[in-house]
Design a protein around this motif. Structure first.
Motif, short mmCIF file in Angstrom:
data_model
loop_
_atom_site.label_atom_id
_atom_site.label_comp_id
_atom_site.label_asym_id
_atom_site.label_seq_id
_atom_site.Cartn_x
_atom_site.Cartn_y
_atom_site.Cartn_z
N ARG A 62 -3.42 -6.30 -11.15
CA ARG A 62 -2.01 -6.35 -10.74
C ARG A 62 -1.32 -4.99 -10.72
O ARG A 62 -0.10 -4.91 -10.61
CB ARG A 62 -1.24 -7.28 -11.67
CG ARG A 62 -1.69 -8.72 -11.61
CD ARG A 62 -0.76 -9.63 -12.40
NE ARG A 62 -0.56 -9.22 -13.78
CZ ARG A 62 -1.30 -9.62 -14.81
NH1 ARG A 62 -2.32 -10.44 -14.61
NH2 ARG A 62 -1.03 -9.22 -16.03
N VAL A 63 -2.08 -3.91 -10.82
CA VAL A 63 -1.48 -2.57 -10.86
C VAL A 63 -0.89 -2.20 -9.50
O VAL A 63 -1.59 -2.25 -8.49
CB VAL A 63 -2.53 -1.51 -11.25
CG1 VAL A 63 -2.03 -0.10 -11.01
CG2 VAL A 63 -2.93 -1.67 -12.70
N PRO A 64 0.38 -1.85 -9.47
CA PRO A 64 0.96 -1.36 -8.21
C PRO A 64 0.30 -0.01 -7.86
O PRO A 64 0.26 0.89 -8.70
CB PRO A 64 2.44 -1.16 -8.53
CG PRO A 64 2.68 -1.81 -9.85
CD PRO A 64 1.37 -1.90 -10.54
N ALA A 65 -0.21 0.11 -6.67
CA ALA A 65 -0.96 1.31 -6.28
C ALA A 65 -0.12 2.57 -6.32
O ALA A 65 -0.66 3.67 -6.43
CB ALA A 65 -1.56 1.12 -4.90
N ASP A 66 1.20 2.44 -6.27
CA ASP A 66 2.05 3.64 -6.28
C ASP A 66 2.62 3.96 -7.66
O ASP A 66 3.44 4.87 -7.79
CB ASP A 66 3.18 3.47 -5.27
CG ASP A 66 4.08 2.29 -5.59
OD1 ASP A 66 3.67 1.41 -6.39
OD2 ASP A 66 5.19 2.23 -5.03
N ALA A 67 2.20 3.26 -8.70
CA ALA A 67 2.74 3.48 -10.05
C ALA A 67 2.31 4.85 -10.59
O ALA A 67 1.24 5.37 -10.25
CB ALA A 67 2.25 2.38 -10.98
N ALA A 68 3.14 5.42 -11.44
CA ALA A 68 2.87 6.76 -11.99
C ALA A 68 1.54 6.83 -12.72
O ALA A 68 0.80 7.81 -12.57
CB ALA A 68 4.00 7.16 -12.94
N PHE A 69 1.21 5.82 -13.51
CA PHE A 69 -0.04 5.79 -14.26
C PHE A 69 -0.97 4.71 -13.71
O PHE A 69 -1.67 4.03 -14.46
CB PHE A 69 0.21 5.55 -15.75
CG PHE A 69 1.05 6.59 -16.44
CD1 PHE A 69 1.13 7.89 -15.96
CD2 PHE A 69 1.75 6.27 -17.59
CE1 PHE A 69 1.90 8.85 -16.60
CE2 PHE A 69 2.51 7.23 -18.25
CZ PHE A 69 2.59 8.52 -17.75
N ALA A 70 -0.99 4.57 -12.41
CA ALA A 70 -1.73 3.48 -11.75
C ALA A 70 -3.18 3.41 -12.22
O ALA A 70 -3.98 4.28 -11.94
CB ALA A 70 -1.69 3.67 -10.23
N GLY A 71 -3.49 2.35 -12.97
CA GLY A 71 -4.85 2.08 -13.38
C GLY A 71 -5.37 2.93 -14.53
O GLY A 71 -6.56 2.86 -14.84
N VAL A 72 -4.53 3.72 -15.17
CA VAL A 72 -5.00 4.60 -16.25
C VAL A 72 -5.30 3.75 -17.49
O VAL A 72 -4.41 3.10 -18.03
CB VAL A 72 -3.96 5.69 -16.59
CG1 VAL A 72 -4.41 6.50 -17.81
CG2 VAL A 72 -3.75 6.60 -15.40
N PRO A 73 -6.55 3.77 -17.97
CA PRO A 73 -6.91 3.03 -19.18
C PRO A 73 -6.23 3.65 -20.39
O PRO A 73 -6.15 4.87 -20.51
CB PRO A 73 -8.42 3.20 -19.28
CG PRO A 73 -8.86 3.64 -17.93
CD PRO A 73 -7.71 4.42 -17.36
#
Length: 198
Positions: A62-73
């Motif tokens: 559900r991560v928004p692709a434009d988020a600042a920390f998109a997908g960062v574990p």
């Protein structure tokens, strides 16, 4: 053992988020790479005391692709910062079954920024000692000397960072990604100093 996404180990959190935003990799691929490294590397050092594989996979989807920390574990220290529905032990047996019903404000902000929570990191009992060896969670260890502590109270994070997990192990105590560092008791400084010397 071959780990997925070999470039992962050379990238920090911002570089991973940039790849996700540019759709060169998906948040799910980054998450699987982090989870694979955690499974392979954590048993000897006990940096992560509560893996959150299912939550991480759900968040990655559900991560928004434009988020600042998109997908960062990211790891969340098992002290103070709470994730809704995930027990927070504060490093003590007394609190092992305490499950908050809401995210702490910091965790909510990380969530909105697109971070993916892959686990809770080890901490001393109530975060009180400069070494991470609680009865409840067991000792965290430095990868190159399993007889040594990574310090505390961010010992789990320190052990993970010095194991070269890179972006796998970001947590609220010593988050180089966002620049926030705890100021009480030297949590990040003690762990950082303990893990640097070889």
């Amino acid at each position: 053992m071959s780990l997925p996404f070999p470039e992962y180990d050379a990238l920090d959190g911002l570089a991973l988020a940039d790849l996700v935003r540019r759709r060169e990799v998906s948040a799910a691929q980054v998450t699987e790479a982090a989870l694979a490294r955690m499974a392979a590397r954590n048993p000897a050092i006990n940096a992560v005391v509560r893996p959150l594989e299912q939550l991480a996979r759900d968040m990655a989807s559900r991560v928004p692709a434009d988020a600042a920390f998109a997908g960062v574990p990211m790891l969340i220290k098992d002290l103070v910062a709470t994730i809704a529905g995930v027990p927070t032990s504060y490093g003590t047996n007394v609190m092992q079954q305490v499950t908050p019903g809401h995210d702490s404000e910091l965790v909510a902000r990380y969530r909105r920024a697109g971070a993916v929570f892959i686990g809770k990191s080890n901490t001393p009992e109530l975060g009180l000692t400069p070494f991470t060896e609680s009865e409840a969670l067991g000792p965290a260890r430095i990868p190159w000397n399993l007889d040594r502590t990574p310090g505390g109270s961010s010992g789990g994070s320190g052990a993970a960072h010095c194991r070269n997990h890179r972006a796998v192990f970001r947590q609220h105590g010593s988050c180089r990604l966002c620049g926030r560092t705890e100021r009480h008791g030297g949590a990040a400084r003690v762990a950082g100093a303990s893990c640097r010397a070889r």
